[in-house]
Design a protein around this motif. Structure first.
Motif, mmCIF file in Angstrom:
data_model
loop_
_atom_site.group_PDB
_atom_site.id
_atom_site.type_symbol
_atom_site.label_atom_id
_atom_site.label_comp_id
_atom_site.label_asym_id
_atom_site.label_seq_id
_atom_site.Cartn_x
_atom_site.Cartn_y
_atom_site.Cartn_z
ATOM 1 N N HIS A 127 0.831 -1.208 0.000
ATOM 2 C CA HIS A 127 0.000 0.000 0.000
ATOM 3 C C HIS A 127 0.867 1.260 0.000
ATOM 4 C CE1 HIS A 127 -3.567 -2.311 0.263
ATOM 5 N NE2 HIS A 127 -3.484 -2.635 1.539
ATOM 6 N N LEU A 128 1.975 1.220 0.738
ATOM 7 C CA LEU A 128 2.870 2.377 0.751
ATOM 8 C C LEU A 128 3.442 2.647 -0.635
ATOM 9 C CD1 LEU A 128 4.867 1.812 4.075
ATOM 10 C CD2 LEU A 128 3.186 3.606 3.622
ATOM 11 N N VAL A 129 3.847 1.597 -1.329
ATOM 12 C CA VAL A 129 4.412 1.774 -2.673
ATOM 13 C C VAL A 129 3.373 2.385 -3.610
ATOM 14 C CG1 VAL A 129 5.379 0.575 -4.675
ATOM 15 C CG2 VAL A 129 6.088 -0.084 -2.366
ATOM 16 N N ARG A 130 2.150 1.870 -3.544
ATOM 17 C CA ARG A 130 1.099 2.430 -4.408
ATOM 18 C C ARG A 130 0.819 3.892 -4.060
ATOM 19 N NH1 ARG A 130 -1.070 -2.974 -3.817
ATOM 20 N NH2 ARG A 130 -0.867 -4.023 -5.843
ATOM 21 N N ALA A 131 0.859 4.222 -2.775
ATOM 22 C CA ALA A 131 0.621 5.606 -2.359
ATOM 23 C C ALA A 131 1.730 6.526 -2.861
ATOM 24 C CB ALA A 131 0.514 5.686 -0.835
ATOM 25 N N TRP A 132 2.994 6.075 -2.801
ATOM 26 C CA TRP A 132 4.103 6.905 -3.277
ATOM 27 C C TRP A 132 4.030 7.081 -4.791
ATOM 28 C CZ3 TRP A 132 4.229 6.867 1.636
ATOM 29 C CH2 TRP A 132 5.134 7.649 2.341
ATOM 30 N N HIS A 133 3.508 6.092 -5.486
ATOM 31 C CA HIS A 133 3.324 6.232 -6.930
ATOM 32 C C HIS A 133 2.212 7.223 -7.244
ATOM 33 C CE1 HIS A 133 2.619 5.438 -11.130
ATOM 34 N NE2 HIS A 133 1.404 4.991 -10.869
ATOM 35 N N ARG A 134 1.071 7.075 -6.580
ATOM 36 C CA ARG A 134 -0.072 7.931 -6.902
ATOM 37 C C ARG A 134 0.114 9.364 -6.397
ATOM 38 N NH1 ARG A 134 -6.502 6.508 -6.545
ATOM 39 N NH2 ARG A 134 -7.261 8.594 -7.064
ATOM 40 N N THR A 135 0.621 9.510 -5.190
ATOM 41 C CA THR A 135 0.740 10.846 -4.597
ATOM 42 C C THR A 135 1.938 11.624 -5.122
ATOM 43 O OG1 THR A 135 -0.308 10.060 -2.567
ATOM 44 C CG2 THR A 135 0.921 12.121 -2.423
ATOM 45 N N PHE A 136 3.090 10.954 -5.218
ATOM 46 C CA PHE A 136 4.323 11.646 -5.578
ATOM 47 C C PHE A 136 4.776 11.377 -7.011
ATOM 48 C CE2 PHE A 136 4.610 10.706 -0.953
ATOM 49 C CZ PHE A 136 4.479 12.009 -0.493
ATOM 50 N N GLY A 137 4.119 10.418 -7.677
ATOM 51 C CA GLY A 137 4.509 10.108 -9.042
ATOM 52 C C GLY A 137 5.695 9.187 -9.164
ATOM 53 N N LEU A 138 6.179 8.620 -8.047
ATOM 54 C CA LEU A 138 7.324 7.713 -8.114
ATOM 55 C C LEU A 138 7.015 6.570 -9.083
ATOM 56 C CD1 LEU A 138 10.153 7.102 -6.778
ATOM 57 C CD2 LEU A 138 8.914 5.499 -5.304
ATOM 58 N N PRO A 139 7.864 6.342 -10.077
ATOM 59 C CA PRO A 139 7.589 5.310 -11.083
ATOM 60 C C PRO A 139 7.776 3.898 -10.515
ATOM 61 C CG PRO A 139 9.706 6.326 -11.511
ATOM 62 C CD PRO A 139 9.096 7.097 -10.380
#
Length: 352
Positions: free
Chosen positions: A168-180
């Protein structure tokens, strides 16, 4: 490409590094804390390459992790560092919360700041690949059901709950911060260099020594078994060709009950060690009380990674398990170094 691999001295991480060094022109930075499950002897061949570097660093250590990124300038991250033994998570959940959740957060935030500092071209190429487990899905009800990438999360153990949290953290960092970022969830791995507390190496080594082969409950728990070298090949395909923001399930298409796995191991040992005083090795099987919250069945639908990336496992369970038994029989010194703890003593003084 230079790939930073966390947990590269572990079972799956070392297989990934061996695959990259042996089959590509890429470089690897192995970041590993070297807990009990980290064994640098699993990397003896790869470590000789000038494309390999090692950093003994805890992923919870922000300062050291930042230094590693600044020093090595990786083009991608493959995050495999995790506490992963279910029984240990029941006995002591704290380490699982710290490494799997807090450690993933620290790694994500470090990777995000590093990625944001890149120039436009390198930024577009960067990937953060989070390697997870099918245990986040809980267990299946119907005998024909399969885990898909959209199966709701329902973790049963402290281990699987901590891995679900990290997903869930990885998905949040992708959606919120755009981390690929990209995520993979795999089924049960087996193969060479597996830590002896796990089912398959435990059974092999116990049988050779005439010790009991403990089976939880009735042994009717079903798992989808994936040969670790097939998994390493899949993971490399995902980090190099996977679509940002996607999840890929990786399975071996080999559903087996635990008791069937153990019986198969015993038959192969009977064949390869016919003079053993413990033949037939199946006579060593004993049934013990089932562990709390034990999921009954896992099975993966791996059609997405096959369709999108062209990956399928090369090993059947029959071929892979025979290779595994033969590897353990031919590498008993590696096993003994783990069993007597000398693999930990020998690594003291190891520097980056």
């Amino acid at each position: 490409m230079k790939i930073l691999v966390t947990g590269g001295a572990g079972f799956i991480g070392s297989a990934v590094i061996r695959h990259i060094i042996q089959n590509t022109n890429d470089s690897v930075v192995n970041v590993d804390k070297l807990t009990y499950a980290g064994n640098l002897e699993s990397l003896d061949g790869a470590a000789k390459s000038n494309r390999y570097a090692f950093e003994q660093v805890d992923i919870c250590n922000l300062v050291e992790l930042t230094r590693v990124f600044e020093r090595h300038q990786p083009d991608a991250v493959m995050h495999l560092a995790a506490e992963s033994h279910v029984d240990r998570s029941i006995d002591g959940p704290a380490d699982f919360i710290q490494t799997n959740i807090v450690g993933t957060y620290v790694l994500l935030d470090t990777a995000k700041r590093y990625w944001q500092s890149m120039d436009v071209a390198r930024k577009a190429q960067f990937r953060f690949h989070h390697i997870s487990t099918d245990e986040v899905y809980g267990d299946l009800e119907g005998p024909q059901d399969l885990f898909t990438e959209s199966t709701p999360y329902a973790p049963s153990s402290p281990y699987s709950a901590s891995k679900a949290s990290s997903d869930h953290l990885v998905r949040a960092w992708h959606r919120t911060f755009g981390l690929p970022a990209v995520i993979t969830n795999c089924s049960n791995n087996y193969g060479p260099y597996h830590f002896p507390e796990k089912l398959i190496p435990l059974v092999i080594l116990n049988a050779l020594e005439g010790k009991s082969l403990p089976i939880y409950g009735k042994g009717d728990q079903v798992r989808d078994w994936l040969y670790v070298e097939d998994h390493a090949r899949a993971l490399y395909g995902v980090v190099t060709k996977g679509e940002i923001g996607e999840t890929y399930n990786i399975g071996g298409h080999n559903e087996m009950q635990n008791i069937e796995v153990v019986q198969t191991l015993c038959k192969i040992l009977d064949e390869l060690r016919p003079d053993s005083p413990h033949c037939p090795h199946a006579s060593l099987i004993t049934y013990v009380q089932d562990r709390p919250g034990h999921d009954l069945r896992y099975a993966i639908d791996a059609s997405k990674i096959q369709r999108d990336l062209g990956w399928t496992p090369m090993e059947t369970f029959g071929s892979g398990i025979r290779k595994t038994v033969e590897w353990y029989l031919n590498n008993l010194s590696w096993c003994h170094h783990v069993q007597d703890g000398s693999y930990q003593r020998e690594r003291l003084g190891v520097k980056a």
